[in-house]
Design a protein around this motif. Structure first.
Motif, PDB file in Angstrom:
ATOM      1  N   GLU A   1       8.446   8.204   0.836  1.00  0.00           N
ATOM      2  CA  GLU A   1       9.713   8.881   0.534  1.00  0.00           C
ATOM      3  C   GLU A   1       9.517   9.958  -0.527  1.00  0.00           C
ATOM      4  N   ALA A   2       8.653   9.675  -1.507  1.00  0.00           N
ATOM      5  CA  ALA A   2       8.417  10.641  -2.573  1.00  0.00           C
ATOM      6  C   ALA A   2       7.628  11.849  -2.067  1.00  0.00           C
ATOM      7  N   LEU A   3       6.701  11.619  -1.153  1.00  0.00           N
ATOM      8  CA  LEU A   3       5.901  12.716  -0.626  1.00  0.00           C
ATOM      9  C   LEU A   3       6.703  13.605   0.310  1.00  0.00           C
ATOM     10  N   GLY A   4       7.770  13.074   0.879  1.00  0.00           N
ATOM     11  CA  GLY A   4       8.581  13.856   1.804  1.00  0.00           C
ATOM     12  C   GLY A   4       7.915  13.970   3.163  1.00  0.00           C
ATOM     13  N   GLY A   5       8.168  15.089   3.833  1.00  0.00           N
ATOM     14  CA  GLY A   5       7.630  15.282   5.181  1.00  0.00           C
ATOM     15  C   GLY A   5       6.150  15.596   5.171  1.00  0.00           C
ATOM     16  N   ALA A   6       5.659  15.983   6.340  1.00  0.00           N
ATOM     17  CA  ALA A   6       4.254  16.358   6.531  1.00  0.00           C
ATOM     18  C   ALA A   6       3.306  15.248   6.087  1.00  0.00           C
ATOM     19  N   THR A   7       3.654  14.001   6.412  1.00  0.00           N
ATOM     20  CA  THR A   7       2.779  12.865   6.099  1.00  0.00           C
ATOM     21  C   THR A   7       2.582  12.015   7.345  1.00  0.00           C
TER      22      THR A   7
ATOM     23  N   VAL B   1       1.883   6.672  12.658  1.00  0.00           N
ATOM     24  CA  VAL B   1       3.262   7.154  12.694  1.00  0.00           C
ATOM     25  C   VAL B   1       3.276   8.612  12.266  1.00  0.00           C
ATOM     26  N   VAL B   2       3.782   9.489  13.138  1.00  0.00           N
ATOM     27  CA  VAL B   2       3.782  10.922  12.853  1.00  0.00           C
ATOM     28  C   VAL B   2       5.204  11.453  12.891  1.00  0.00           C
ATOM     29  N   ASP B   3       5.498  12.351  11.976  1.00  0.00           N
ATOM     30  CA  ASP B   3       6.782  13.035  11.955  1.00  0.00           C
ATOM     31  C   ASP B   3       6.664  14.363  12.688  1.00  0.00           C
ATOM     32  N   GLU B   4       7.769  14.796  13.263  1.00  0.00           N
ATOM     33  CA  GLU B   4       7.791  16.084  13.938  1.00  0.00           C
ATOM     34  C   GLU B   4       7.353  17.186  12.969  1.00  0.00           C
ATOM     35  N   GLY B   5       6.405  17.995  13.396  1.00  0.00           N
ATOM     36  CA  GLY B   5       5.894  19.066  12.559  1.00  0.00           C
ATOM     37  C   GLY B   5       4.685  18.679  11.747  1.00  0.00           C
ATOM     38  N   ALA B   6       4.334  17.385  11.727  1.00  0.00           N
ATOM     39  CA  ALA B   6       3.173  16.918  10.962  1.00  0.00           C
ATOM     40  C   ALA B   6       2.222  16.124  11.853  1.00  0.00           C
ATOM     41  N   GLU B   7       2.149  16.481  13.123  1.00  0.00           N
ATOM     42  CA  GLU B   7       1.332  15.734  14.071  1.00  0.00           C
ATOM     43  C   GLU B   7      -0.163  15.944  13.790  1.00  0.00           C
TER      44      GLU B   7
END
Length: 901
Positions: free
Chosen positions: A138-144, A382-388
């Motif tokens: 949560e602290a790192l935000g996206g792109a993880t 587990v990948v987030d959209e934009g950080a694949e």
């Protein structure tokens, strides 16, 4: 309960009902609880409070490092000291965060967050680590990208961080103990080393019963380290095992322990005497280890995509598609599970997915693993959209992103700007790699065609004229750094016979021998020619249908022939003969219609001025007859008569070429256990290319097969491996993708450009495994001393296991004197290469500079030593004394990351 034909149901591990729907399979009863899972926020926050930044609730992360590791200790997460990286205790859980710092990664590149579970880790330790991961995520935000790792079954991404290997240590780490104690010699342990491309070592029972014929074992006696190589281990495995042994010698003994190697027990009698003093006499024969289970390419190609959504209180997982997958199946509002043949499970989360759904990602994946009957250690990502990740993207037929499109446009701009300046391509190999051009194509060209089983030279007047029914060898010679470099293109026509294709390969081998194995060989299929191949012929490449001899009389002419001209300049233009009928026309291009009496040059409405200019220069190669310019829509009746009458043809505007956002990937090729097995090396560098390896580099547009100097025996198989890789690729790759065979020491810039800070002189002083063992270990005197000590004492052994008694162990440890006390203080700070620099230089003259661009007198191996003390502190985040007291491998790793390698 209803029994649908192709569905099954299961309950989620977290207690949520999950209903799986697929197009194959039956209902199945819920199995046992899955293995260690990532908890979903049910552990108290105090578990992650250790050493956190009180201002933001984040762990303190040093910006100059790319790898950060924490361990569970007394229900808290404690940072692991850098010197202990790669050591993992089985009773603990670890969190590993990788933050890319290298210039080769683009801005906004995803961070990797790994949750590692030891096989003996308790539930509380898992809960502590799980809660910590969520807070950190949560602290790192996206792109993880989040990974779930199980001991012994880690992902390639995880294993790639730890060169030269991972060490699994028994038990737990008491808070009063250190992770790794340096310069401590009162040690006795046995390590079982599995020396694949990713090396791992496990602490095992100190007994001959732990040994087998297929692996490597390290007997660590503090001052003495004996590497025993099983008789069935390969030279590559022995070399990797020795790299790990030397790393332990450097990191844990300050470089002062002596190393001995047992390759042949009959010849290493001194070392065997020491081993038997500790382990006792061996009784019976050693067994052959069971080969480790590997996932072949066919299994990895079995890809299925599932849609995950809630229906009332249940979660439904419904199968959507099998390979090849399309990117547009993924919607930003939803969550998906991608199953790669049970080898790996991916969870993709759209940017509009709720926070609650994201928290449930791991538990849903584990419920899916249970329902499918996969092992509990199955890797989850587990990948987030934009950080694949690169591996995830390549499971799809194509993958586009705005960043990649812009990058492509910038690359084309560079092409126009530099006009393929040879000097720039050679000094900036990354540009050569992106453009797939070693130079501008102005080098020496020789062409042969295959006739029967032999090659026949082609008259230079007809170099650019190929036939679809023939095979050709095109030898291109260019210069780099004053030396001749060679590329041999093996061009295969689509109508060529199997006999000609076989003869093509045989003649290529003869030429390679003639040029002392210095040829880079590129296998090219008609219609998939790389840019440099087109540049060789300066836009004059014409491919005729059929098969013809090259006797200087030109191509035989039929009554009517139609040629399709494509391209806008001399670097990308080629012409292909197509069936002479109206349906072959296209409004976006230019065609030459050659009849018995006249030639028509037909311009489609969508063609550009550059296309027209290039077409006018090409058509003279095909025919010397007068040519009549014809615009689309203004054709004379004779034009249509020659084509057999009017017919529909493509007339809509051609869409821009799809540019896929794929990063290069590097794999080791192995067939030791049967079918081809590829082991990926993530975040790769030149250090990952070993002389005993066959490596596959996939840049998507080309496949490179790199052969180490000691792997030439696999030359014939290597190209077949490349084709098998394409054939079994889950994205449905084209089998016509060019395959390039590269040999160690003869790498073209189109290959080296994919490696950050390639060192052209690396192979010059590269010792072989045999040379290191024979002359580089320096343990002869120490071995003699230990053997004499063993012989001078009566060894008291236990009657139950035959091990050496205390007296023998005391003899092996040696006497304690003042020299040992000095050893325990470690190496003197600042005794490294700092003394090389006699002057300080600005960082701009040193950082990211090629050897030839360095100021005169600068040692390229120690560029960092020429920095001033203040610049060194700012860049490396530590003083020179602290830096040179680090292990050498760690120094090199940090120098690579910061541009001083």
């Amino acid at each position: 309960m209803p029994q649908p034909d192709k569905c099954w149901g299961v309950s989620c591990w977290a207690g949520t009902g999950i209903q799986l729907q697929c197009w194959g399979g039956q209902w199945a009863e819920p199995g046992p609880e899955p293995g260690p899972a990532l908890p979903t926020g049910r552990v108290k926050e105090r578990a992650v409070s250790s050493r956190m930044d009180t201002n933001r609730g984040l762990p303190a992360i040093e910006s100059h490092r790319d790898l950060h590791i924490w361990i569970t200790e007394n229900l808290k997460m404690v940072p692991v000291p850098e010197r202990a990286y790669g050591n993992f205790f089985e009773e603990h859980c670890y969190i590993v965060l990788h933050v890319p710092q290298s210039l080769k990664t683009t801005s906004g590149a995803p961070k990797d967050l790994h949750y590692w579970v030891g096989k003996e880790a308790g539930v509380e330790a898992q809960g502590t680590a799980g809660s910590f991961v969520q807070h950190l995520q949560e602290a790192l935000g996206g792109a993880t990208v989040q990974h779930r790792e199980a001991q012994g079954h880690e992902s390639a991404c995880f294993r790639s961080y730890f060169r030269p290997g991972i060490i699994y240590r028994k038990g737990g780490l008491a808070s009063a103990l250190k992770h790794v104690e340096t310069n401590v010699y009162n040690i006795q342990r046995l390590l079982h080393i599995r020396a694949g491309k990713h090396v791992s070592a496990s602490e095992v029972e100190l007994s001959w019963h732990s040994f087998n014929k297929s692996d490597i074992f390290l007997l660590d006696l503090g001052k003495m380290m004996i590497q025993w190589n099983g008789p069935k281990t390969s030279t590559a495995e022995k070399a990797r095992g020795l790299a790990l042994t030397r790393s332990l010698q450097d990191r844990e003994r300050g470089g002062r322990a002596q190393i001995g190697v047992v390759d042949d027990e009959a010849e290493a009698t001194d070392l065997m005497q020491i081993m038997e003093a500790v382990l006792g006499c061996r009784v019976g024969n050693l067994h052959t280890a069971m080969p480790s289970k590997s996932t072949d390419q066919l299994q990895k190609a079995n890809v299925r995509l599932y849609h995950v959504y809630e229906k009332g209180k249940d979660v439904v997982i419904q199968e959507l598609s099998t390979c090849p997958l399309a990117q547009d199946l993924l919607q930003k509002e939803d969550c998906y599970i991608l199953d790669q043949g049970g080898f790996k499970i991916y969870v993709w989360q759209g940017r509009m997915t709720s926070l609650q759904e994201k928290k449930a990602a791991f538990s849903r994946a584990l419920g899916f693993i249970q329902a499918k009957g996969y092992p509990s250690y199955t890797n989850v990502e587990v990948v987030d959209e934009g950080a694949e990740s690169a591996a995830f993207k390549q499971l799809f037929r194509s993958w586009s992103g705005e960043q990649r499109k812009n990058k492509h446009l910038r690359g084309m701009g560079k092409l126009l700007q530099v006009k393929l300046d040879v000097g720039k391509l050679h000094s900036h190999p990354e540009l050569a790699a992106q453009l797939r051009m070693v130079d501008d194509g102005s080098g020496k060209v020789e062409v042969w065609y295959i006739q029967g089983s032999r090659r026949q030279p082609v008259d230079p007047m007809h170099h650019g004229q190929l036939c679809a029914g023939n095979c050709y060898l095109v030898l291109y010679t260019y210069q780099k750094m004053g030396l001749d470099q060679y590329i041999l293109y093996l061009w295969q026509g689509l109508q060529a016979t199997a006999h000609e294709i076989k003869a093509l390969k045989g003649n290529a081998e003869e030429l390679d021998l003639q040029y002392h194995r210095a040829l880079v060989q590129e296998h090219v299929t008609m219609g998939s020619e790389p840019p440099h191949f087109l540049a060789i012929f300066q836009g004059q490449l014409v491919i005729f249908q059929g098969s013809a001899g090259h006797n200087g009389k030109g191509q035989p002419e039929s009554a009517t022939r139609l040629f399709h001209v494509q391209g806008t300049d001399s670097y990308n233009t080629w012409t292909l003969e197509v069936p002479a009928r109206a349906s072959a026309l296209n409004s976006n291009d230019i065609f030459l219609l050659a009849t018995a009496s006249l030639c028509y040059l037909w311009f489609g409405k969508g063609c550009s001025g550059d296309q027209r200019e290039m077409a006018r220069t090409v058509v003279t190669v095909i025919s010397r007859k007068d040519k009549e310019m014809v615009l689309e829509g203004q054709e004379p009746p004779h034009f249509w008569e020659a084509l057999g009458g009017r017919a529909p043809y493509p007339s809509s505007k051609r869409l821009p070429e799809d540019v896929s956002d794929f990063q290069p990937r590097l794999f080791e090729c192995s067939i030791q256990t049967g079918p081809l097995v590829l082991t990926e090396v993530v975040f790769f560098s030149q250090e990952d290319l070993d002389k005993y390896d066959v490596m596959l580099l996939d840049t998507w547009e080309e496949i490179f097969l790199w052969l180490g100097a000691a792997a030439s025996e696999w030359k014939q198989e290597a190209v077949a491996w490349g084709r098998e890789y394409l054939k079994t690729h889950p994205a449905g790759r084209s089998l016509a993708t060019p395959i390039v065979l590269v040999k160690q020491g003869h790498e073209p810039p189109t290959f080296t450009g994919w490696f950050h800070n390639w060192d052209p002189y690396k192979w010059t002083n590269n010792q072989s495994y045999e040379e290191v063992v024979e002359g580089g270990l320096g343990a002869v005197s120490a071995i003699s001393e230990r053997t004499a000590q063993v012989s001078s004492f009566r060894l008291s052994r236990s009657p139950r296991n035959g091990r050496a008694g205390p007296l023998a162990l005391w003899a092996l440890k040696g006497s304690k004197d003042s020299s040992e006390n000095e050893l325990e203080r470690g190496p003197k700070a600042g005794s490294g290469p700092r003394s090389v620099a006699s002057r300080s230089l600005p960082q701009e003259q040193l950082r990211h500079q090629a050897v030839e661009d360095l100021p005169e007198g600068v040692d390229p191996a120690h560029k960092e030593s020429y920095l001033s003390d203040s610049d060194f502190q700012d860049i490396f985040g530590k003083s020179k004394e602290e830096f040179y007291s680090m292990a050498k491998w760690r120094q090199q790793q940090q120098k690579k990351q910061l541009g001083f390698f």
